[in-house]
Design an enzyme around this catalytic site. Structure first.
Site, PDB file in Angstrom:
ATOM      1  N   ASP A 288     -13.825  20.856   3.410  1.00 55.21           N
ATOM      2  CA  ASP A 288     -15.172  20.374   3.684  1.00 55.21           C
ATOM      3  C   ASP A 288     -15.963  20.483   2.368  1.00 55.21           C
ATOM      4  OD1 ASP A 288     -17.446  19.422   4.869  1.00 55.21           O
ATOM      5  OD2 ASP A 288     -17.370  20.742   6.602  1.00 55.21           O
TER       6      ASP A 288
HETATM    7  C1  BGC Z   1     -19.830  18.397   6.813  1.00 56.65           C
HETATM    8  C2  BGC Z   1     -18.667  17.496   7.162  1.00 56.65           C
HETATM    9  C3  BGC Z   1     -18.811  16.160   6.478  1.00 56.65           C
HETATM   10  C4  BGC Z   1     -18.938  16.394   4.989  1.00 56.65           C
HETATM   11  C5  BGC Z   1     -19.035  15.119   4.170  1.00 56.65           C
HETATM   12  C6  BGC Z   1     -20.084  18.456   5.324  1.00 56.65           C
HETATM   13  O1  BGC Z   1     -21.246  19.149   5.025  1.00 56.65           O
HETATM   14  O2  BGC Z   1     -19.594  19.692   7.334  1.00 56.65           O
HETATM   15  O3  BGC Z   1     -18.578  17.348   8.557  1.00 56.65           O
HETATM   16  O4  BGC Z   1     -17.715  15.341   6.782  1.00 56.65           O
HETATM   17  O5  BGC Z   1     -20.098  17.170   4.734  1.00 56.65           O
HETATM   18  O6  BGC Z   1     -20.221  14.459   4.341  1.00 56.65           O
END
Ligand code: BGC
Length: 763
Positions: A288
């Site tokens: 993530d």
């Molecule tokens: C979130 C994810 C997301 C990623 C990219 C993160 O902060 O937890 O769910 O896919 O950002 O935008």
């Protein structure tokens, strides 16, 4: 040099011509041969580059040629990019990768396509309330059709985190509180995104997230820790991830949290032993956002390089934003980091690109003609409107106030009544709010030509505190009205006085749920509550169209208002879909996939109450039983609950045998009849309760459901086959799916509270 690369890149296409229908293992062998050849030409730095997923940065502003990201792409240091929107921009960046980098390896373009692209479907929590697997699959298919026409080949969805805590804002992004339903939805989403072949230019790769157990964040506070034991993790939370993997999801996103005390991004047990070895996952794992460098925040590593080594060796393949894996060349050269692990991760990234067909045609997802045809096309919008209508949940409808007649004067009041950006709901990266209607416009259109009159007043701001309102309306979606609360209220009361019926469009703004939107107050925001109290004093019928991205506390509303429609955030077509339901073009059929509490203090809270000592079944206070002194244990609205404009009767519930051998099968049957005067859909639910098992089981857990559409007077028999697959659980000794001999309560009903029971003896 380039020449040999061109040969390598064309190889898969030639192979396809040579052999029109190669068997799966031949295809796999061809892919591996292709990847082997390509990897043989790659430097260590280029291999590490494939593991790098920067955010688009200044490319978004059209500076692609000058930006650092563009330079990194030229140097082969970028494997993918995310959240860049638009086929033209993506084609240009892909061109840099293909034409200006040494090996011309195409890059992956990812995006958070969470509930639709420009055609936005209901937020996942709402979509789940449709219990309609075909519709859910179709929504993902349409999202893929649109996103892939605009350059995207990879989505960070489905989010399958089971959650029992309405304080967590990200409960909006998942399917609710049940692992069985969550698993079916996870499968449907993967099928919808990926179709039957990733090579199809209208399908995209799914990414299951957040692996694992993110829905358990302590106290519902975003990015917090989770502490389940393995028995509960496997029985209550892990199943949807596994279901998505079994359905063939091409990628998995590691969660921010820890499991067994180790951050998921660098957790070998999770990524390697469980996901790859035990579950047989063959795709790639992405972190993530900055998950890799957060190993330092967690206090398990002291620097980024060490974090990167731990993550890579644990099984992470792609690093979102931290730029840690891409910088590992020295560590690999001096033996501190395994070269084998780099090769394995690079191979998985190249395989993903191969499967998507990017080596055949790196621009296959940048088809501007297709873009014009499919994005936000009438067919997609019609589909989204239909699905939105299925996702809303009718909570209360005293004296059949709904559906409303299209006559007389309707007063539409509330801060959510005339706002465009709030319609799509949180996490709608590609949304184009200027092309969506407000509720006011939706109702106005529905009343066109009927002679009925629609009056509107905002009534109140979202809440009194402007600073709090700003937090709840992030991303420039401020809705603040400069007038005084008294002036706004007076205007609303004056139009309400002239109306026959009041429709209040109130609740949360869309950014009050979603990422980093944890809240401890989940009641109607104060200014709106006060407005409702004043409206109720008028003694006119009031319908609350309630907006929310989470389960909320609706005690006052339930006690004081005759009709409540939980409209969640139902996407780009929300306004028309709300009108459809209010005026009866659509008969509501959604049922809650999270129960609504009576008090925020009940969280964590689920219908899946484990058998416990000192049970207090009624929920009222009883000294020395498990209960609160000041609130009932029961929910205000139970899991699985939702009303319709018609009624359904359940009769002839039987088991074909009351005894079942451990390896046998028995059927549970029930007849469902539409006893009302309108066609409608009912969601028939099967629950089980294993009375005695080695590991403690819930009193009730969902193990089947069927969505039926019935004409007035029509009956249908619903059958569920009961066997070890449906009735088992992960037993505590070695977490194997097992059915034990004993008594199982088999329950069928219209929601988790109102069920009938038959006893099954398993022997
Ligand atoms: C979130 C994810 C997301 C990623 C990219 C993160 O902060 O937890 O769910 O896919 O950002 O935008």
């Amino acid at each position: 040099m380039k020449k040999s690369i061109v040969f390598v890149i064309l190889l898969p296409a030639l192979m396809c011509v040579a052999c029109s229908k190669p068997a799966a293992d031949t295809q796999e062998a061809q892919m591996n041969a292709f990847v082997d050849k390509l990897m043989a030409q790659m430097t260590l730095e280029e291999k590490l580059g494939q593991l790098n997923l920067p955010v688009t940065g200044d490319i978004v502003t059209g500076q692609a040629r000058e930006s650092n990201v563009a330079e990194d792409i030229r140097q082969g240091k970028v494997g993918g990019l995310f959240n860049l929107k638009g086929a033209k921009a993506i084609r240009e960046v892909q061109r840099i990768a293909v034409e200006e980098s040494r090996l011309g390896i195409p890059i992956l373009f990812g995006m958070d396509v969470i509930h639709g692209y420009e055609t936005v479907f209901p937020i996942p929590l709402a979509l789940a309330c449709s219990w309609d697997m075909e519709a859910i699959e179709r929504s993902a298919q349409i999202a893929a059709r649109e996103a892939t026409a605009d350059g995207i080949c990879w989505t960070f969805s489905p989010m399958v985190d089971v959650c029992h805590d309405g304080r967590w804002g990200r409960i909006s992004e998942g399917s609710g509180e049940d692992p069985y339903l969550g698993s079916r939805i996870a499968e449907a989403m993967v099928r919808g995104y990926q179709g039957s072949s990733l090579a199809d230019s209208a399908t995209m790769m799914a990414c299951v997230k957040h692996f694992a157990l993110y829905g358990l964040v302590e106290a519902g506070r975003e990015y917090n820790n989770v502490y389940p034991d393995d028995f509960h993790a496997f029985n209550e939370y892990m199943q949807p991830y596994k279901a998505a993997v079994d359905a063939g999801a091409g990628s998995v996103m590691a969660a921010f949290n820890t499991v067994h005390g180790v951050p998921c991004t660098g957790n070998k047990w999770l990524l390697n032993d469980l996901l790859r070895k035990q579950w047989g996952f063959r795709g790639f794992v992405v972190s993530d956002y900055c998950g890799l460098e957060q190993l330092q925040d967690h206090g398990v590593q002291t620097d980024k390089e060490q974090s990167a080594i731990q993550c890579l060796e644990a099984g992470l393949d792609m690093d979102m934003v931290s730029a840690g894996l891409v910088a590992l060349a020295d560590a690999v050269r001096d033996g501190r980091c395994s070269k084998k692990a780099v090769d394995a991760a690079c191979r998985r990234m190249l395989q993903a690109k191969y499967k998507l067909g990017l080596f055949d045609n790196p621009y296959k997802y940048c088809d501007t003609a297709r873009r014009e045809q499919v994005i936000l096309c009438p067919e997609h919008r019609a589909e989204a409107r239909k699905i939105a209508g299925e996702s809303m949940v009718l909570l209360k409808n005293e004296k059949n106030l709904l559906p409303l007649q299209k006559r007389g004067t309707i007063a539409l009041i509330g801060p959510l009544a005339d706002t465009r950006p709030n319609m799509s709901g949180t996490w709608a990266v590609a949304a184009v709010p200027e092309r969506y209607k407000t509720v006011r416009e939706g109702l106005q259109d529905a009343l066109q030509g009927t002679g009925a009159k629609l009056l509107y007043a905002k009534g109140s701001n979202l809440m009194y505190d402007a600073a709090q309102e700003a937090i709840g309306t992030m991303f420039g979606r401020e809705m603040r009205d400069a007038r005084s609360a008294e002036a706004m209220r007076a205007e609303a009361i004056s139009i309400a006085r002239r109306a026959d019926v009041i429709v209040a469009a109130m609740g949360e703004a869309s950014e009050m749920s979603g990422e980093c939107s944890s809240r401890v107050n989940i009641e109607m925001p104060d200014a709106q509550h006060d407005m409702l109290v004043e409206l109720a004093k008028l003694g006119k019928p009031i319908v609350l169209v309630h907006f929310a991205g989470r389960p909320t506390v609706l005690n006052w509303e339930t006690d004081n208002l005759p009709a409540i429609l939980e409209s969640w955030f139902c996407g780009s077509e929300s306004a028309d879909a709300i009108a459809d339901v209010l005026f009866g073009e659509v008969n509501p059929s959604g049922k809650l996939t999270v129960q609504l509490p009576r008090h925020v203090g009940q969280y964590p809270f689920s219908y899946r109450q484990m058998r416990t000592s000192r049970l207090n079944p009624g929920g009222e206070f009883n000294k020395f039983t498990t209960c609160y002194a000041d609130v009932s244990n029961t929910p205000l609205y139970p899991f699985g609950y939702g009303l319709s404009y018609t009624q359904f009767a359940y009769t002839n519930f039987l088991l074909t045998d009351s005894v079942m051998p451990l390896d046998g099968k028995v059927e549970a049957r029930v007849t469902v009849t539409n006893t009302g005067s309108r066609a409608g859909a009912e969601i028939v639910q099967l629950y089980i309760g294993d009375r005695v098992a080695k590991g403690v089981r819930p009193y009730k857990e969902l193990r089947g459901f069927e969505r039926l559409t019935l004409q007035p007077g029509e009956s249908r028999e619903v059958t569920f086959t009961l066997d070890a697959d449906r009735l088992g659980y992960y037993e505590p000794a070695d977490l194997k799916w097992t059915l034990e001999a004993g008594e199982i309560e088999v329950m069928i009903g219209a929601n988790s509270r109102d069920t009938e029971m038959r006893l099954l003896h398993v022997q």
